[in-house]
Design a protein around this motif. Sequence first.
Motif, short mmCIF file in Angstrom:
data_model
loop_
_atom_site.label_atom_id
_atom_site.label_comp_id
_atom_site.label_asym_id
_atom_site.label_seq_id
_atom_site.Cartn_x
_atom_site.Cartn_y
_atom_site.Cartn_z
N UNK A 49 0.85 -1.20 0.00
CA UNK A 49 0.00 0.00 0.00
C UNK A 49 0.88 1.25 0.00
N UNK A 50 0.62 2.15 -0.94
CA UNK A 50 1.43 3.36 -1.04
C UNK A 50 1.38 4.19 0.24
N UNK A 51 0.25 4.15 0.94
CA UNK A 51 0.11 4.93 2.18
C UNK A 51 1.03 4.43 3.28
N UNK A 52 1.51 3.19 3.16
CA UNK A 52 2.39 2.63 4.19
C UNK A 52 3.87 2.92 3.92
N UNK A 53 4.19 3.49 2.74
CA UNK A 53 5.58 3.80 2.42
C UNK A 53 5.95 5.19 2.93
N UNK A 54 7.21 5.59 2.75
CA UNK A 54 7.59 6.98 2.95
C UNK A 54 6.79 7.83 1.96
N UNK A 55 6.35 8.96 2.38
CA UNK A 55 5.44 9.77 1.57
C UNK A 55 6.15 10.78 0.68
N UNK A 56 7.47 10.88 0.79
CA UNK A 56 8.21 11.81 -0.06
C UNK A 56 9.65 11.34 -0.16
N UNK A 57 10.35 11.86 -1.17
CA UNK A 57 11.77 11.56 -1.30
C UNK A 57 12.56 12.08 -0.13
N UNK A 58 12.17 13.25 0.40
CA UNK A 58 12.89 13.83 1.54
C UNK A 58 12.78 12.94 2.77
N UNK A 59 11.60 12.38 3.00
CA UNK A 59 11.41 11.49 4.16
C UNK A 59 12.27 10.23 4.02
N UNK A 60 12.29 9.64 2.81
CA UNK A 60 13.08 8.44 2.58
C UNK A 60 14.57 8.75 2.75
N UNK A 61 15.01 9.88 2.20
CA UNK A 61 16.41 10.27 2.31
C UNK A 61 16.82 10.44 3.77
N UNK A 62 15.98 11.10 4.55
CA UNK A 62 16.30 11.33 5.96
C UNK A 62 16.40 10.01 6.72
N UNK A 63 15.47 9.07 6.45
CA UNK A 63 15.52 7.79 7.14
C UNK A 63 16.80 7.04 6.83
N UNK A 64 17.21 7.08 5.56
CA UNK A 64 18.43 6.37 5.18
C UNK A 64 19.67 7.00 5.81
N UNK A 65 19.76 8.32 5.78
CA UNK A 65 20.94 8.99 6.32
C UNK A 65 21.03 8.86 7.83
#
Length: 523
Positions: free
Chosen positions: A71-87
């Motif tokens: 479900x798309x709603x269960x993923x990170x909602x933006x590239x910035x959010x995904x980037x922050x989680x990875x870093x």
Amino acid sequence: SPPEQYGTGRTDGRSDIYALGATLYTALTGFPPEDGLAVAIKQTQLTSIRSRNPKVGQDVAGAVEKALKVEAADRQQSGAEFRSQLLLTSDTANRQFATGDVTVAPPPAEATVAAGDVTMPTAPETKVSDSHEAAVSAVQKKPFPFGLAAGIALVIVLVISAVIFLPGLLGGQGVETPVAFQPSASEALPAGQEPTKPLAESQAASLPTRTPASMPTGELAPTATDAPRPTATAAATPMGGGGMIAFASTRSGDPQIFLYSLESGEVTQLTEINGGACQPEWSNDGQRLVFIAPCKQNQQSYPGSSLFIINADGTHMNPLPSSPIGDFDPSWSPKDNRIVFTSIRDFDRPQVWVLDVDSGESVNLSQNSQADYQPTWSSDGSKILFASNRVVGRAKLWVMDADGQNVVEFSHSDNRTNIEPSWSPDGNQIVYTQFDSRGRGVPVLMGNNWRDGGPEAGMVEFRISDEPSGMREADFSPDGLWIVFANNSDPSNLDIYIMRSNGADLSGLIVSDSNDFDPAWKP
């Protein structure tokens, strides 16, 4: 690919999050993740990253696996959010961000070219040389040989790429919520009204799905580099994989066969037979229909009816070799030109027969002292599922080989009645109508996994939808993601409804003052 890319799913920025997550998963494990659609329909499940590479940290694995949620709603909602989680999964990165030793530069400024050209974001003279497809191909040919240090280095490179490219594509953009299918107001015709358009004009076309806009083109200044941008393109297929539904309706008097276009919502009458016609079923190529006539109303048995074939454009209607006593419940093989059906020509009770359309020869597959009826094929044409009163006179579902051998009881629903089975296109699920022990009450649609059939395989029965209205006569869409069925929310009237195969997004499709029943989705 993200599961929303298939069929009529809507893609947005979160689909790109999934694509980047798949790339990172492959880089970390040496294997591509399981197919998103297969995971969505529970044919398989995502293998955890740490089970394939225990050296990957839990936080990193969790961030990447979140990006691969169905479900798309269960993923990170933006590239910035995904980037922050990875870093922020790195303790070193946390300390350096906290002390200000490391900062993330904002996206590059835009470079404006001469009038008449387009404006594109500038980017450093660095390009990502390997596509996601090339990475997947490489790891499939050779198992992942890198040490932990090399893996971390590759992740850092991909994260930097995300920092450069994703903010402009994903960051700050609104997320489009997927829209459930809603039928148009023109779906239903008033009782007695004849269709106004010729059949040729109302043939179904592909129901378009939203495709992300392509990149603009234009000459750039020498200092600007066209940075690659990941996109996810939705498949341009009709809803459910087929754009037409055949059904029977009393809107012109006695029941007749009609076609409903999923694209336009138009209803077109196909037959006009004295005494009526019903029970349409498509050929495996979608070019012809088999149906029965006469048919005065929707019922379980049709004494005196015969089988007919007609082209999907309404031409060349021909009778099939039938018995005047009664042939009905036709189902066309998904693999060849055979039709399985119910006949009461032998033993004065319903039996399952198979007809070879090319030769005209029919064979009784039942040869049974009890009633067998409502047969349907498995997706590979090797099995036939049917309703039967073989045990205690109560209808249950049974299965046999296509030649009538190896008959085994399939459903075990205590004292309830199970009839009207439908087999999913992938062969993994069976949906059927269930009544109480007397064959009465409000019908409900039940589901069951195939599991190769038989008592030893077990029986895990579940209700498709909790809606209280009566549901029956289900048929799967060609892609297996939707179910069309007859619904009597009004006890005195049947309408055609649609819902996802898990019971979600239930909606009226063909609703009128007439009785509309026997829906069949074009393959």
